[in-house]
Design an enzyme around this catalytic site. Structure first.
Site, PDB file in Angstrom:
ATOM      1  N   ARG A 116       9.270  -7.308  17.909  1.00 36.45           N
ATOM      2  CA  ARG A 116       9.626  -8.713  18.207  1.00 36.45           C
ATOM      3  C   ARG A 116       8.464  -9.681  18.039  1.00 36.45           C
ATOM      4  NH1 ARG A 116      12.591  -6.280  22.482  1.00 36.45           N
ATOM      5  NH2 ARG A 116      14.762  -6.055  21.883  1.00 36.45           N
ATOM      6  N   LYS A 138       7.475 -20.553   6.945  1.00 34.86           N
ATOM      7  CA  LYS A 138       8.620 -19.832   6.370  1.00 34.86           C
ATOM      8  C   LYS A 138       8.155 -18.452   5.931  1.00 34.86           C
ATOM      9  CE  LYS A 138      11.606 -23.428   4.426  1.00 34.86           C
ATOM     10  NZ  LYS A 138      12.187 -23.949   3.170  1.00 34.86           N
ATOM     11  N   GLU A 180       3.676 -25.970  -7.891  1.00 31.81           N
ATOM     12  CA  GLU A 180       3.987 -26.498  -6.545  1.00 31.81           C
ATOM     13  C   GLU A 180       3.167 -27.759  -6.256  1.00 31.81           C
ATOM     14  OE1 GLU A 180       6.397 -25.663  -4.601  1.00 31.81           O
ATOM     15  OE2 GLU A 180       6.821 -23.511  -4.735  1.00 31.81           O
ATOM     16  N   LYS A 218       2.267 -31.204   2.189  1.00 26.14           N
ATOM     17  CA  LYS A 218       3.191 -30.215   2.759  1.00 26.14           C
ATOM     18  C   LYS A 218       3.143 -30.250   4.287  1.00 26.14           C
ATOM     19  CE  LYS A 218       5.023 -25.683   3.105  1.00 26.14           C
ATOM     20  NZ  LYS A 218       5.306 -24.385   2.550  1.00 26.14           N
ATOM     21  N   GLU A 228      13.483 -27.508   9.037  1.00 33.41           N
ATOM     22  CA  GLU A 228      14.249 -27.965   7.874  1.00 33.41           C
ATOM     23  C   GLU A 228      15.649 -28.476   8.240  1.00 33.41           C
ATOM     24  OE1 GLU A 228      13.423 -25.958   4.014  1.00 33.41           O
ATOM     25  OE2 GLU A 228      15.596 -25.879   3.848  1.00 33.41           O
ATOM     26  N   ASN A 236      12.057 -28.748  -1.220  1.00 28.90           N
ATOM     27  CA  ASN A 236      12.871 -27.875  -2.068  1.00 28.90           C
ATOM     28  C   ASN A 236      13.143 -28.495  -3.435  1.00 28.90           C
ATOM     29  OD1 ASN A 236      13.098 -25.996   0.005  1.00 28.90           O
ATOM     30  ND2 ASN A 236      14.856 -27.055   0.885  1.00 28.90           N
ATOM     31  N   HIS A 257       6.513 -17.919  -9.972  1.00 34.87           N
ATOM     32  CA  HIS A 257       7.285 -18.815  -9.096  1.00 34.87           C
ATOM     33  C   HIS A 257       7.053 -20.279  -9.481  1.00 34.87           C
ATOM     34  CE1 HIS A 257       9.246 -20.240  -5.458  1.00 34.87           C
ATOM     35  NE2 HIS A 257       8.204 -21.019  -5.241  1.00 34.87           N
TER      36      HIS A 257
HETATM   37  N1  LIG Z   1       6.796 -19.580   2.553  1.00 29.05           N
HETATM   38  C1  LIG Z   1       6.769 -20.651   1.806  1.00 29.05           C
HETATM   39  O1  LIG Z   1       6.821 -21.795   2.292  1.00 29.05           O
HETATM   40  C2  LIG Z   1       6.654 -20.505   0.325  1.00 29.05           C
HETATM   41  C3  LIG Z   1       6.400 -21.619  -0.477  1.00 29.05           C
HETATM   42  C4  LIG Z   1       6.237 -21.430  -1.855  1.00 29.05           C
HETATM   43  C5  LIG Z   1       6.354 -20.158  -2.399  1.00 29.05           C
HETATM   44  N2  LIG Z   1       6.633 -19.096  -1.588  1.00 29.05           N
HETATM   45  C6  LIG Z   1       6.729 -17.740  -2.135  1.00 29.05           C
HETATM   46  O2  LIG Z   1       5.456 -17.372  -2.652  1.00 29.05           O
HETATM   47  C7  LIG Z   1       5.639 -16.411  -3.689  1.00 29.05           C
HETATM   48  C8  LIG Z   1       4.820 -16.821  -4.880  1.00 29.05           C
HETATM   49  O3  LIG Z   1       3.461 -16.816  -4.502  1.00 29.05           O
HETATM   50  P1  LIG Z   1       2.340 -16.417  -5.568  1.00 29.05           P
HETATM   51  O4  LIG Z   1       2.512 -17.221  -6.772  1.00 29.05           O
HETATM   52  O5  LIG Z   1       1.063 -16.435  -4.855  1.00 29.05           O
HETATM   53  O6  LIG Z   1       2.797 -14.946  -5.973  1.00 29.05           O
HETATM   54  P2  LIG Z   1       2.134 -13.507  -5.746  1.00 29.05           P
HETATM   55  O7  LIG Z   1       1.761 -13.271  -4.356  1.00 29.05           O
HETATM   56  O8  LIG Z   1       3.080 -12.549  -6.376  1.00 29.05           O
HETATM   57  O9  LIG Z   1       0.776 -13.606  -6.584  1.00 29.05           O
HETATM   58  C9  LIG Z   1       0.830 -13.775  -7.976  1.00 29.05           C
HETATM   59  C10 LIG Z   1       0.010 -12.688  -8.686  1.00 29.05           C
HETATM   60  O10 LIG Z   1      -1.368 -12.975  -8.504  1.00 29.05           O
HETATM   61  C11 LIG Z   1      -2.042 -11.835  -7.982  1.00 29.05           C
HETATM   62  N3  LIG Z   1      -3.156 -12.333  -7.184  1.00 29.05           N
HETATM   63  C12 LIG Z   1      -3.101 -13.074  -6.050  1.00 29.05           C
HETATM   64  N4  LIG Z   1      -4.322 -13.453  -5.666  1.00 29.05           N
HETATM   65  C13 LIG Z   1      -5.186 -12.925  -6.568  1.00 29.05           C
HETATM   66  C14 LIG Z   1      -6.587 -12.985  -6.730  1.00 29.05           C
HETATM   67  N5  LIG Z   1      -7.366 -13.705  -5.904  1.00 29.05           N
HETATM   68  N6  LIG Z   1      -7.137 -12.304  -7.760  1.00 29.05           N
HETATM   69  C15 LIG Z   1      -6.358 -11.620  -8.645  1.00 29.05           C
HETATM   70  N7  LIG Z   1      -5.021 -11.552  -8.562  1.00 29.05           N
HETATM   71  C16 LIG Z   1      -4.444 -12.199  -7.532  1.00 29.05           C
HETATM   72  C17 LIG Z   1      -0.989 -11.078  -7.238  1.00 29.05           C
HETATM   73  O11 LIG Z   1      -1.327  -9.724  -7.110  1.00 29.05           O
HETATM   74  C18 LIG Z   1       0.216 -11.292  -8.145  1.00 29.05           C
HETATM   75  O12 LIG Z   1       0.191 -10.373  -9.201  1.00 29.05           O
HETATM   76  C19 LIG Z   1       7.123 -16.350  -3.977  1.00 29.05           C
HETATM   77  O13 LIG Z   1       7.643 -15.202  -3.362  1.00 29.05           O
HETATM   78  C20 LIG Z   1       7.665 -17.588  -3.314  1.00 29.05           C
HETATM   79  O14 LIG Z   1       8.993 -17.444  -2.917  1.00 29.05           O
HETATM   80  C21 LIG Z   1       6.763 -19.253  -0.251  1.00 29.05           C
END
Ligand SMILES: NC(=O)c1ccc[n+]([C@@H]2O[C@H](COP(=O)([O-])OP(=O)(O)OC[C@H]3O[C@@H](n4cnc5c(N)ncnc54)[C@H](O)[C@@H]3O)[C@@H](O)[C@H]2O)c1
Length: 359
Positions: A116, A138, A180, A218, A228, A236, A257
């Site tokens: 929890r 989130k 983003e 943000k 939200e 969004n 993404h």
């Molecule tokens: N919670 C929220 O408010 C929110 C907002 C926007 C996006 N998201 C989520 O975030 C995710 C996308 O995030 P992302 O783009 O960071 O994706 P990710 O975590 O998959 O990272 C992208 C790639 O970069 C690599 N990576 C990360 N940091 C690194 C570093 N310092 N050196 C080398 N490689 C590295 C990872 O291993 C991966 O292969 C999605 O799942 C999306 O839905 C959440």
């Protein structure tokens, strides 16, 4: 070091060595077990620095997850919960999420549900994680092709944002982060959008200052509407179509993404134009500047049907209507705009016909 209060968390922006991390580990979590969750890439690129710099992490358990959006799913979450149980992790212990948005979304969800709720700290290592995913509360995972279908709002104790981690980030992931950030400009401030485009063109350098501005956009929104119920929906923008594209292409042509969000923003701006909310000059500026950096994916008519069916399952829908956040100008976003399914089909067809020229 810059400090920002964010609902139930504190954001610290600057070198993690100058942050409160060492003190927090040595006081509140002095006798706690510590578990660090990484993916296979941050395991290689980021973990060693962290555990060699912070003596108190030398006995931490490390959980390495497969990288990639398709792994943000329940089977893996279940394996981690089992591992935490094997380690005897209690509610008084600490989880540290060291990775991009996939790790902070999934690690936050894992921590929030385990017994929890166990405390967790986010250390985002991708640009997208720093400006967006690691903040705002989130957390969640995907359900098949439906993005973030399962999740909870919960807050990390602290988020440490240190741009030194970006040194090893692949260039397409940097571009994803800009997706983003461009959204932050489009929904709040045309000058911010212009600066970000200038950075992408190489006319200006990336700066911590612009990172802070985007985090501020943000954070201001989530502080006003943490759950939200209204205003937060502006974040969004680009995501109604962006999530469908991301889900659709998850197991095939890999699209980041931020790339999907960027494409989603162009398409949703086109919807804004078609319903008379946005003028043509603003639309042309958005399309021209974004599509210069983010390629439109190729899709068939059958795929359009599949993606439009997915739209009807979007979390933001209400009373059977597909609800979108749309632009009325560059810098102003309106949420809860009902859009007819036929218009989505028209938009997908419009961009499918444009692809011949764009790809
Ligand atoms: N919670 C929220 O408010 C929110 C907002 C926007 C996006 N998201 C989520 O975030 C995710 C996308 O995030 P992302 O783009 O960071 O994706 P990710 O975590 O998959 O990272 C992208 C790639 O970069 C690599 N990576 C990360 N940091 C690194 C570093 N310092 N050196 C080398 N490689 C590295 C990872 O291993 C991966 O292969 C999605 O799942 C999306 O839905 C959440």
């Amino acid at each position: 070091m810059k400090y920002i209060e964010s609902n139930n968390s504190r954001l610290e922006i600057g070198s993690i060595e100058d942050s409160s991390f060492n003190e927090v580990l040595g006081t509140k979590y002095k006798s706690s077990k510590k578990v660090i969750i990484v993916d296979e890439n941050t395991h290689i690129s980021c973990l060693e620095y962290l555990i060699t710099t912070f003596e108190q992490l030398k006995d931490a358990e490390v959980i390495v997850l497969p990288a990639g959006e398709m792994n943000k799913e329940l089977g893996i979450v279940n394996n981690v919960w089992e591992a935490l149980t094997d380690y005897g992790l209690t509610r008084h212990d600490l989880i540290i999420n060291l990775g991009g948005g996939m790790i902070t979304d999934m690690g936050g969800f894992i921590a929030s549900c385990y017994k929890r709720g166990v405390d967790y700290i986010n250390i985002p290592t991708s640009l997208l994680g720093m400006v967006d995913a690691s903040i705002g509360g989130k957390t969640g995972i995907n359900l098949g092709e439906f993005k973030n279908q399962i999740g909870v709002f919960s807050h990390p104790e602290v988020v440490y944002i240190d741009i030194a981690f970006l040194a090893t980030l692949p260039s397409e992931e940097l571009l994803s982060g800009y997706g983003e950030m461009l959204k932050h400009g489009l929904i709040s401030d045309e000058t911010l959008f212009d600066i970000l485009i200038a950075q992408l063109k190489g006319d200006q350098d990336f700066s911590e200052e612009i990172l802070l501005t985007c985090i501020g956009v943000k954070n201001e929104v989530v502080m006003k509407d943490p759950l939200e119920n209204g205003l937060r929906k502006v974040l969004n923008f680009g995501h109604t179509i962006g999530h469908v594209i991301e889900g659709h292409f998850m197991n095939g042509k890999k699209m980041t993404h931020g790339h999907c969000v960027a494409i989603g923003m162009v398409m949703e701006s086109y919807i804004s134009l078609k319903i008379g909310l946005l003028d043509e000059k603003a639309y042309d500026k958005i399309q021209e500047n974004i599509l210069a950096f983010y390629e439109m994916p190729l899709y068939s008519n059958d795929e359009i049907n599949e993606m439009v069916i997915m739209l009807s399952n979007d979390k933001k829908n209400s009373n059977g209507k597909i609800l979108c956040s749309l632009l009325s100008s560059i810098g102003t976003c309106k949420y809860d705009q009902a859009v007819k399914e036929e218009l989505f089909v028209e938009v997908f067809l419009h961009f499918k016909n444009l692809q011949v020229n764009l790809n």
